[in-house]
Enzyme design. Structure first.
Site, PDB file in Angstrom:
ATOM      1  N   GLN A  10     -18.632   2.083  47.588  1.00 46.61           N
ATOM      2  CA  GLN A  10     -19.525   0.999  47.170  1.00 46.61           C
ATOM      3  C   GLN A  10     -20.863   1.120  47.888  1.00 46.61           C
ATOM      4  OE1 GLN A  10     -17.901  -2.967  47.270  1.00 46.61           O
ATOM      5  NE2 GLN A  10     -19.782  -3.835  46.472  1.00 46.61           N
ATOM      6  N   PHE A  11     -21.817   1.787  47.244  1.00 47.09           N
ATOM      7  CA  PHE A  11     -23.123   2.011  47.854  1.00 47.09           C
ATOM      8  C   PHE A  11     -23.891   0.719  48.078  1.00 47.09           C
ATOM      9  CE2 PHE A  11     -24.523   1.755  43.498  1.00 47.09           C
ATOM     10  CZ  PHE A  11     -25.834   1.305  43.562  1.00 47.09           C
ATOM     11  N   THR A  12     -23.549  -0.345  47.364  1.00 46.81           N
ATOM     12  CA  THR A  12     -24.292  -1.602  47.499  1.00 46.81           C
ATOM     13  C   THR A  12     -24.081  -2.270  48.860  1.00 46.81           C
ATOM     14  OG1 THR A  12     -22.533  -2.880  46.439  1.00 46.81           O
ATOM     15  CG2 THR A  12     -24.291  -2.017  45.018  1.00 46.81           C
TER      16      THR A  12
END
Length: 150
Positions: A78-80
């Site tokens: 999850q890059f966010t």
């Protein structure tokens, strides 16, 4: 590197209607990689995650580890997690690791986790995923390598 660890009774990841990862009791872990992360940092984060004693013992105290309860892992990229929301209302993701680095470290984390945990399921890097969980507690821990390993 950031891990958002949620103690779950069960969790799953679905892509385009197909379940690609599913676990029972254990951790759903959302994994964020920054541009400065390395395999050495990943090693320390995995060691810390697996060693956490956040399951209840017979006295109701959080004293048991994933191994103690035969827990499972569901690892989701999850890059966010590296969203920068300081300016304006649109998050910036410039601190997130480039996709090549992030994918390499995500796959490394999966491989290292499989050496220590018998059931390790995953999402799919870069895919749009539907993540479902039954959070047990709720109990959520955030591990940040800036606070743990540097």
């Amino acid at each position: 590197m950031k891990f958002v660890i949620q103690r779950v009774q069960h969790a799953s990841v679905t892509i385009d209607g197909d379940i690609v990862g599913k676990i029972g009791k254990g951790y759903l872990v959302l994994i964020g990689v920054s541009e400065t992360d390395t395999k050495e940092i990943a090693d320390k984060m995995v060691r810390k995650m697996i060693g956490l004693r956040i399951f209840e013992d017979e006295n109701g105290k959080t004293n048991l580890s994933l191994a103690d309860v035969g827990g499972e892992l569901l690892l989701v990229s999850q890059f966010t997690l590296y969203a920068d929301c300081r300016k304006g209302n649109r998050p910036s993701f410039i601190r997130s690791g480039k996709p090549e680095l992030a994918k390499e470290l995500y796959e490394y984390i999966i491989a290292e986790s499989k050496k220590q945990v018998s059931v390790v399921e995953t999402g799919q890097f870069g895919a749009h995923m539907d993540v479902k969980l039954h959070n047990d507690g709720p109990f959520t821990i955030i591990l940040d390598s800036d606070e743990i390993v540097r």
